[in-house]
Design a protein around this motif. Sequence first.
Motif, short mmCIF file in Angstrom:
data_model
loop_
_atom_site.label_atom_id
_atom_site.label_comp_id
_atom_site.label_asym_id
_atom_site.label_seq_id
_atom_site.Cartn_x
_atom_site.Cartn_y
_atom_site.Cartn_z
N GLY A 289 53.66 54.24 38.29
CA GLY A 289 53.14 55.31 39.13
C GLY A 289 51.80 55.86 38.70
O GLY A 289 51.21 56.67 39.42
N THR A 290 51.29 55.46 37.54
CA THR A 290 49.99 55.96 37.10
C THR A 290 48.89 55.34 37.95
O THR A 290 49.01 54.21 38.43
N LEU A 291 47.81 56.09 38.09
CA LEU A 291 46.67 55.65 38.91
C LEU A 291 45.51 55.30 38.00
O LEU A 291 45.38 55.81 36.89
N PHE A 292 44.64 54.43 38.51
CA PHE A 292 43.43 54.08 37.79
C PHE A 292 42.34 53.75 38.80
O PHE A 292 42.61 53.29 39.92
N ASP A 293 41.09 54.03 38.38
CA ASP A 293 39.94 53.70 39.23
C ASP A 293 39.61 52.23 39.04
O ASP A 293 39.60 51.71 37.93
N ALA A 294 39.32 51.56 40.17
CA ALA A 294 39.08 50.11 40.13
C ALA A 294 37.91 49.75 41.02
O ALA A 294 37.54 50.49 41.95
N LYS A 295 37.33 48.59 40.71
CA LYS A 295 36.30 47.98 41.53
C LYS A 295 36.82 46.59 41.90
O LYS A 295 37.18 45.80 41.03
N VAL A 296 36.90 46.29 43.22
CA VAL A 296 37.56 45.09 43.72
C VAL A 296 36.52 44.14 44.30
O VAL A 296 35.66 44.55 45.08
N HIS A 297 36.63 42.84 43.88
CA HIS A 297 35.83 41.75 44.44
C HIS A 297 36.81 40.72 45.00
O HIS A 297 37.85 40.45 44.38
N ALA A 298 36.50 40.15 46.14
CA ALA A 298 37.39 39.16 46.75
C ALA A 298 36.58 38.21 47.63
O ALA A 298 35.50 38.57 48.12
N GLU A 299 37.13 36.99 47.81
CA GLU A 299 36.49 36.01 48.69
C GLU A 299 37.57 35.07 49.24
O GLU A 299 38.50 34.69 48.52
N VAL A 300 37.40 34.71 50.53
CA VAL A 300 38.35 33.82 51.20
C VAL A 300 37.90 32.38 50.98
O VAL A 300 36.72 32.06 51.18
N VAL A 301 38.84 31.51 50.55
CA VAL A 301 38.55 30.09 50.34
C VAL A 301 39.61 29.29 51.10
O VAL A 301 40.71 29.78 51.38
N ARG A 302 39.27 28.03 51.46
CA ARG A 302 40.20 27.17 52.19
C ARG A 302 40.29 25.84 51.44
O ARG A 302 39.59 24.88 51.77
N PRO A 303 41.14 25.74 50.44
CA PRO A 303 41.28 24.45 49.73
C PRO A 303 42.12 23.44 50.49
O PRO A 303 42.07 22.25 50.21
N GLY A 304 42.92 23.88 51.44
CA GLY A 304 43.80 22.99 52.20
C GLY A 304 43.94 23.45 53.63
O GLY A 304 42.95 23.71 54.33
N ASP A 305 45.19 23.61 54.05
CA ASP A 305 45.45 23.97 55.44
C ASP A 305 45.50 25.47 55.66
O ASP A 305 45.53 25.92 56.82
N GLU A 306 45.56 26.28 54.62
CA GLU A 306 45.67 27.71 54.82
C GLU A 306 44.59 28.43 54.00
O GLU A 306 44.08 27.91 53.00
N ASP A 307 44.27 29.67 54.46
CA ASP A 307 43.24 30.47 53.80
C ASP A 307 43.85 31.21 52.61
O ASP A 307 44.92 31.83 52.72
N LEU A 308 43.13 31.12 51.49
CA LEU A 308 43.53 31.84 50.28
C LEU A 308 42.47 32.90 49.96
O LEU A 308 41.30 32.74 50.30
N VAL A 309 42.90 33.94 49.28
CA VAL A 309 42.00 35.02 48.87
C VAL A 309 41.96 35.07 47.34
O VAL A 309 43.01 35.25 46.70
N MET A 310 40.77 34.85 46.80
CA MET A 310 40.56 35.01 45.36
C MET A 310 40.18 36.48 45.11
O MET A 310 39.17 36.96 45.62
N VAL A 311 41.01 37.19 44.36
CA VAL A 311 40.83 38.63 44.14
C VAL A 311 40.56 38.88 42.65
O VAL A 311 41.23 38.30 41.79
N MET A 312 39.56 39.75 42.38
CA MET A 312 39.27 40.18 41.00
C MET A 312 39.24 41.71 41.00
O MET A 312 38.52 42.33 41.78
N VAL A 313 40.04 42.31 40.12
CA VAL A 313 40.14 43.76 40.01
C VAL A 313 39.64 44.17 38.63
O VAL A 313 40.12 43.66 37.62
N ILE A 314 38.68 45.10 38.59
CA ILE A 314 38.10 45.57 37.33
C ILE A 314 38.45 47.05 37.17
O ILE A 314 38.17 47.86 38.06
N ASP A 315 39.05 47.37 36.03
CA ASP A 315 39.41 48.76 35.73
C ASP A 315 38.15 49.51 35.27
O ASP A 315 37.58 49.20 34.22
N VAL A 316 37.71 50.47 36.09
CA VAL A 316 36.49 51.23 35.77
C VAL A 316 36.83 52.69 35.50
O VAL A 316 36.00 53.58 35.69
#
Length: 860
Positions: A289-316
Amino acid sequence: MTLPADDGAPLTAAQPPGIRQYQERSLFVLLLGIALSSPLVTGSVFAREGLTPLSLVAMALTAAVWLLLGLYHYGQRQRVANLLVYVLVLASGAAIAAQGSVRSSASLVMLAAVVGAGTFLPRRSMLLCAALAIALLGALNLMENRGLLPVTDMDTGWAVWVTQAAVLLSLLVAVSFGRRRMIHAFQAQNRALEEVIRTQDELKASQAHLQALFRNNPAACAVQVLASRTLVEANEAFIQMFGYPRSELLHQTPPTLWHHPPDRQAFRAALHASGRVRGMQAQGRRKDGTLFDAKVHAEVVRPGDEDLVMVMVIDVTAEVASRRELEQSRDRFSKAFNFSPLGMTITRLSDGQFVEVNPANERVLGWTQADFAGRNALEAGVWPSREDRDRYVAQLLHDGRLAGYETRMRTKAGEVVDVKVWAEKIELDGEPCILSFTLNVAEEKRREAILLNVAQGVSEEVGEAFFRSLVEHLARAIGADGVMVGEVGEHRRLRTLATIWQGQLLPPQEHPLHFTLCEQTLQQHRLLQHEIPEPGPMPLVAPFRHAPLRAFAGMPLRDDDGAPVGLLMAVWRDRPPRQHDLPSLLTIFGSRCTAELQRLRRDREIASLHGTLEQRVAERTAQLHYLNRELDAFAYTVSHDLKSPLRAIDGFMHLLQEQLDDRLQPDDRDLMQRVQDSVTRMGSLITDLLSLARVSQGQLQRMDTDLTDLAESVIRRERDRDPTREVRICIAPGLRANCDPRMAQIVLENLLGNAWKYSRQQPDAMIELGLLAATPDAVDTAVPQFYIRDNGAGFDMSRADRLFKPFTRLHSPQEFEGTGIGLATVRRIIERHGGEIQAQGAVGAGATFRFSFGRPGIDG
């Protein structure tokens, strides 16, 4: 692996491993075949012909082949190939010569040798072998045609040789070309295979690198199916950041990791709109339940038949907290900057352009913030000249910071005043700047000047000269237009002792005091002050009676019984300067005037009783006792009126600092410390002033005194106060003088103390006390002449006339501490003994003081 362009030596390591092994095996098979067949051929030839040249050639060939087989076994394979080819060529030639015709079967052996050369030898050796075979066949053909060979029944001609040479060359070309094609094909296949292997290795390495980068990335990373939000993979940092076990996250819809639903919706919308998210600010929620400030980076990639999301979360969280703290710090600095009572500015170091100015500058020098907007210090006129600012900047760059730097600045009204500056070099947005605190010390300088006037007013003059000097200095010290000192006589009449009015000294006069402010003053026991709104006449004595005045101050002078004996008063035509220390100054002057007035009265009494010597002596003794009491009263007055307020200030400052200790800012502590330093300095000035006054009083107790012992005790105290210094001390033994030991102690303490102080900047300091040798032109050779010499800072002889004046210093307080009274005290003691003192020095070359205590029996 890159193959050479030339086919080179087939049996060397430069060839591809497959070809080399193939040729080595072929060479072994060939050697083994020849080794097994050559004995059969040799035996058949021997059985047919017996021991003939041909059978001998066959035997030699058999032995040579078996020898080469042994060399092959020991690894000499390239050498074996060369030797085998040449052995076959030579054996073929020898067999042809033994049979007597080039058309014999022995020529086939040469053919086999040429084929072997094309198979096993490098190009140069192959061509050399072919040339040797052709040349050998030609020579044998020539010998057969001329009958030089044994006669056979076979006829030969040049056509046979040409045919044989053509066949050999054709075989050589065919074998060489075939081998070359085989090598090139093998090389191409080998390169393709190596490229495939390298590509596979790189792909595996890239995959391993990406997997390691993903797993070991310190930032939290995860892969999610865009449509279903199912987590496919998450690294350890992601697991630790959110606190969920891997089983609760992977291959299923994850729990809500966003604290604010609008943030999650905005994130999904950005992915659907542009396929990427860059540095989105959000708040994450962990499993606990604790909260933290974050900065989120993400990008959609298609290695096959479905779309995937590469997500990076940085604790700031730390960064956000640091930014908040920085903002709070800036806010505190802004408040401290704008509400500081000191004038504070931030200027660019390069050109003095004002960056920030606090409102207190208007109180310090009169300049407002608007006066400095878009201007530098020279354009605004703060510095009297460019040289003043250049010296200030140079000193700051040399020291790194300035504390109490004394200089002069111009107020907005155009007045150049003394200021003290505290400065620090800082950087703002990469630009070197100066943060400075400015304190107007004109009032402090004025007070120091007043103290100097006090010292000069309480001078060594006596009688009427004293009173004239007193009114002159007092008028300048307090800015008065008129000052008067008078003695109260019979019938309440005032006889003036000294009067100054508008800068002019007036002759003594006598005035009645009835119905005047002077009479009211005599009825008081303290200072009486009177001020009216506009200039006008006041009930005073001449010459002040008819003058338009604004203010009056009077101090009654009373004897030991409290009876009024005199009056000290001052008048102003305009509003007088606001001086908090005016009562103390008038009290000091009044005490000294009272003492001198009492002395005058006692002198009159002594003059009137001149008839009897014993009575004169008794009266003089009583007068001296009285003067001593007056001196004690004067010392008590100074201590009570100046030192008591100073002690109160010091005590209240300590109390205030203890009460506000946890609430004081560094600037407040600095201000309090400066107040305490000023109190300490004023206390030192008063103490030294009292010491100067006391050395003129009292009876000298002259006796034979050991100056060597006194000097050594002074040096011991100096070493105890500064034990780290290394100073060479040379004190002559057996120095004695007829003088007052207590006074001599003061002389040595001041002279040796000055030598110790002014030589502290010398790496090899030296202080010397000795006895001067008597010179033929000496006035009194019976009086010993002493000297004290050092190699310290010295002084300018052009200013030597100021050396023994009270409160006069030849060095700045920043270089050496002191009040300027020590040498004046020394001269007063020496003169009381009837002696003399002289000083000689040069800047940077030390100083020498020569002195004597006069003849015995003299008491000044």
